[in-house]
Design a protein around this motif. Structure first.
Motif, mmCIF file in Angstrom:
data_model
loop_
_atom_site.group_PDB
_atom_site.id
_atom_site.type_symbol
_atom_site.label_atom_id
_atom_site.label_comp_id
_atom_site.label_asym_id
_atom_site.label_seq_id
_atom_site.Cartn_x
_atom_site.Cartn_y
_atom_site.Cartn_z
ATOM 1 N N GLU A 243 39.801 48.388 38.681
ATOM 2 C CA GLU A 243 38.746 48.858 37.787
ATOM 3 C C GLU A 243 38.636 50.386 37.829
ATOM 4 O O GLU A 243 38.580 51.041 36.797
ATOM 5 C CB GLU A 243 37.423 48.212 38.186
ATOM 6 C CG GLU A 243 36.323 48.463 37.177
ATOM 7 C CD GLU A 243 35.173 47.470 37.313
ATOM 8 O OE1 GLU A 243 35.185 46.655 38.245
ATOM 9 O OE2 GLU A 243 34.280 47.536 36.463
ATOM 10 N N VAL B 98 34.607 46.062 44.277
ATOM 11 C CA VAL B 98 33.317 45.366 44.306
ATOM 12 C C VAL B 98 33.222 44.512 43.053
ATOM 13 O O VAL B 98 33.230 45.042 41.950
ATOM 14 C CB VAL B 98 32.128 46.345 44.322
ATOM 15 C CG1 VAL B 98 30.808 45.576 44.328
ATOM 16 C CG2 VAL B 98 32.205 47.274 45.511
ATOM 17 N N ASP B 99 33.157 43.221 43.222
ATOM 18 C CA ASP B 99 32.906 42.365 42.059
ATOM 19 C C ASP B 99 31.473 41.869 42.158
ATOM 20 O O ASP B 99 30.973 41.623 43.244
ATOM 21 C CB ASP B 99 33.879 41.186 42.032
ATOM 22 C CG ASP B 99 33.812 40.459 40.703
ATOM 23 O OD1 ASP B 99 33.707 41.137 39.668
ATOM 24 O OD2 ASP B 99 33.842 39.222 40.708
ATOM 25 N N ASP C 37 39.927 44.808 42.911
ATOM 26 C CA ASP C 37 38.558 45.031 42.441
ATOM 27 C C ASP C 37 37.711 45.281 43.684
ATOM 28 O O ASP C 37 37.369 44.350 44.406
ATOM 29 C CB ASP C 37 38.056 43.794 41.690
ATOM 30 C CG ASP C 37 36.742 44.054 40.992
ATOM 31 O OD1 ASP C 37 36.231 45.181 41.067
ATOM 32 O OD2 ASP C 37 36.232 43.112 40.355
ATOM 33 N N GLY D 39 28.251 37.967 31.273
ATOM 34 C CA GLY D 39 29.117 39.122 31.060
ATOM 35 C C GLY D 39 28.315 40.385 30.792
ATOM 36 O O GLY D 39 27.113 40.446 31.050
ATOM 37 N N GLY E 90 27.055 35.537 39.759
ATOM 38 C CA GLY E 90 27.071 36.964 39.436
ATOM 39 C C GLY E 90 28.380 37.667 39.734
ATOM 40 O O GLY E 90 28.473 38.883 39.587
ATOM 41 N N THR E 91 29.392 36.906 40.119
ATOM 42 C CA THR E 91 30.719 37.490 40.296
ATOM 43 C C THR E 91 31.783 36.468 39.926
ATOM 44 O O THR E 91 31.750 35.330 40.398
ATOM 45 C CB THR E 91 30.990 38.031 41.727
ATOM 46 O OG1 THR E 91 32.130 37.367 42.281
ATOM 47 C CG2 THR E 91 29.817 37.852 42.648
ATOM 48 N N ALA E 92 32.697 36.939 39.083
ATOM 49 C CA ALA E 92 33.788 36.073 38.643
ATOM 50 C C ALA E 92 34.613 35.609 39.848
ATOM 51 O O ALA E 92 34.990 34.439 39.948
ATOM 52 C CB ALA E 92 34.670 36.832 37.662
ATOM 53 N N GLY F 127 35.533 37.976 28.597
ATOM 54 C CA GLY F 127 35.056 39.346 28.779
ATOM 55 C C GLY F 127 35.325 39.898 30.163
ATOM 56 O O GLY F 127 35.145 41.089 30.399
ATOM 57 N N ILE F 128 35.759 39.011 31.082
ATOM 58 C CA ILE F 128 36.147 39.484 32.410
ATOM 59 C C ILE F 128 37.423 40.335 32.286
ATOM 60 O O ILE F 128 38.078 40.336 31.243
ATOM 61 C CB ILE F 128 36.393 38.302 33.393
ATOM 62 C CG1 ILE F 128 37.027 37.110 32.712
ATOM 63 C CG2 ILE F 128 35.112 37.887 34.053
ATOM 64 C CD1 ILE F 128 38.413 37.149 32.388
ATOM 65 N N THR G 265 28.926 43.754 40.637
ATOM 66 C CA THR G 265 28.336 45.056 40.965
ATOM 67 C C THR G 265 26.814 45.001 40.970
ATOM 68 O O THR G 265 26.164 45.612 41.825
ATOM 69 C CB THR G 265 28.807 46.115 39.938
ATOM 70 O OG1 THR G 265 30.218 45.967 39.771
ATOM 71 C CG2 THR G 265 28.511 47.514 40.412
ATOM 72 N N GLU H 231 34.756 32.065 31.395
ATOM 73 C CA GLU H 231 34.113 33.296 30.922
ATOM 74 C C GLU H 231 35.068 34.013 29.978
ATOM 75 O O GLU H 231 36.289 33.954 30.127
ATOM 76 C CB GLU H 231 33.737 34.220 32.100
ATOM 77 C CG GLU H 231 32.908 35.412 31.639
ATOM 78 C CD GLU H 231 32.323 36.254 32.780
ATOM 79 O OE1 GLU H 231 32.310 35.792 33.940
ATOM 80 O OE2 GLU H 231 31.883 37.389 32.493
HETATM 81 C C1 IPD Z 1 31.734 41.516 36.577
HETATM 82 C C2 IPD Z 1 31.360 40.277 37.340
HETATM 83 C C3 IPD Z 1 30.518 39.384 36.458
HETATM 84 C C4 IPD Z 1 31.215 39.044 35.161
HETATM 85 C C5 IPD Z 1 31.696 40.293 34.443
HETATM 86 C C6 IPD Z 1 32.532 41.144 35.374
HETATM 87 P P1 IPD Z 1 31.807 43.790 37.947
HETATM 88 O O1 IPD Z 1 32.478 42.404 37.398
HETATM 89 O O2 IPD Z 1 32.494 39.590 37.775
HETATM 90 O O3 IPD Z 1 30.249 38.180 37.106
HETATM 91 O O4 IPD Z 1 30.307 38.387 34.331
HETATM 92 O O5 IPD Z 1 32.469 39.879 33.327
HETATM 93 O O6 IPD Z 1 32.987 42.299 34.689
HETATM 94 O O7 IPD Z 1 31.575 44.646 36.739
HETATM 95 O O8 IPD Z 1 30.551 43.427 38.650
HETATM 96 O O9 IPD Z 1 32.890 44.325 38.855
#
Ligand code: IPD
Ligand code: CA
Length: 242
Positions: free
Chosen positions: A36, A58-59, A56, A124, A154-156, A175-176, A61, A173
């Motif tokens: 990222e 921190v997932d 990544d 997302g 809250g994290t993929a 948009g990840i 965030t 999901e």
């Molecule tokens: C996000 C998380 C979140 C998902 C978003 C991701 P980030 O990553 O994984 O659960 O819904 O699509 O972008 O931005 O916290 O590193």
């Protein structure tokens, strides 16, 4: 003979633990090629035949504010590491050698009934009304199948580990980014699960769309209800969308 992949995975595990306990960004500049932060800084996001790390730091965030930290590593589907620091759970998988959480082998759920299934997803970060409408529409249709429940931590990365652990039957999901799901992808398949695109085709890591499930029956049932859309691909440009 030295097992280079095992060495690499051991290194990733050590870095993941350090990222969770010290600072998520402190140790990652040593090796990553796609991540990222590097892509945001203008580095290319293109998968080649070269061994590639996808990182990544921190997932989830938003959760990190409340104490979560995750790191994902991935190298040509050779291995994946996800560390959930708040739970002190280290998820690892290596191609052909299984998936583990703190050394305990992981297996997906054997549930085949969608009505008994728990499905994970996220809202997302895209707030375009058309996209938000599709996200709600898909969620509504899946909920009304009916399913047993919807979750999202809250994290993929962790959602995918929950599939691998048998805690939820599926996660989807749109948009990840590739760095959100790369490590989780091999953890899911090594735990016996399946991956696909939201249209039912093969997973394309750069497409920003994923369905990860315990089996094909559950995955394909969800796919039927998803109002798919097509975000800008990760490898379309060096600029991130959101
Ligand atoms: C996000 C998380 C979140 C998902 C978003 C991701 P980030 O990553 O994984 O659960 O819904 O699509 O972008 O931005 O916290 O590193
Ligand atoms: Ca992420």
């Amino acid at each position: 003979m030295t097992d280079l992949w095992q060495n690499a995975m051991d290194h990733a595990v050590a870095l993941a633990r350090k990222a969770g306990s010290v600072s998520a960004s402190v140790c990652l500049c040593l090796f990553f090629f796609i991540g990222e932060e590097s892509v945001a800084a203008g580095e290319p996001c293109v998968l080649t035949d070269n061994p590639t790390w996808i990182v990544d730091p921190v997932d989830g965030t938003t959760n990190f504010v409340h104490g979560h930290s995750f790191l994902s590593c991935f190298s040509q589907l050779e291995f994946g590491v996800v560390y959930s620091c708040i739970e002190d759970k280290m998820y690892t998988a290596r191609k052909g050698k299984g998936a583990f959480c703190n050394g305990q082998i992981l297996n997906v759920s054997d549930q085949k009934e969608i009505s008994q299934s728990i499905i994970a997803t996220e809202f997302g970060s895209n707030r375009d009304t058309e996209v938000v409408d599709k996200i709600f529409s898909s969620m509504r249709k899946i909920l009304c199948l009916p399913i047993h429940g919807i979750r999202g931590v809250g994290t993929a990365a962790t959602n995918m580990c929950l599939v691998a652990s048998g805690c939820v039957e599926a996660y989807y999901e749109i948009g990840i980014h590739c760095w959100d799901i790369a490590a989780g992808a091999i953890i899911v398949t090594e735990a016996g699960g399946v991956l696909m695109d939201v249209d039912g085709g093969p997973l394309d890591l750069m497409s920003r769309r994923v369905v990860a499930a315990n089996n094909k029956i559950i995955a394909e049932r969800i796919v039927k209800e998803i109002d798919a859309f097509t975000p800008l691909r990760d490898d379309a440009s060096t600029e991130t969308e959101d």
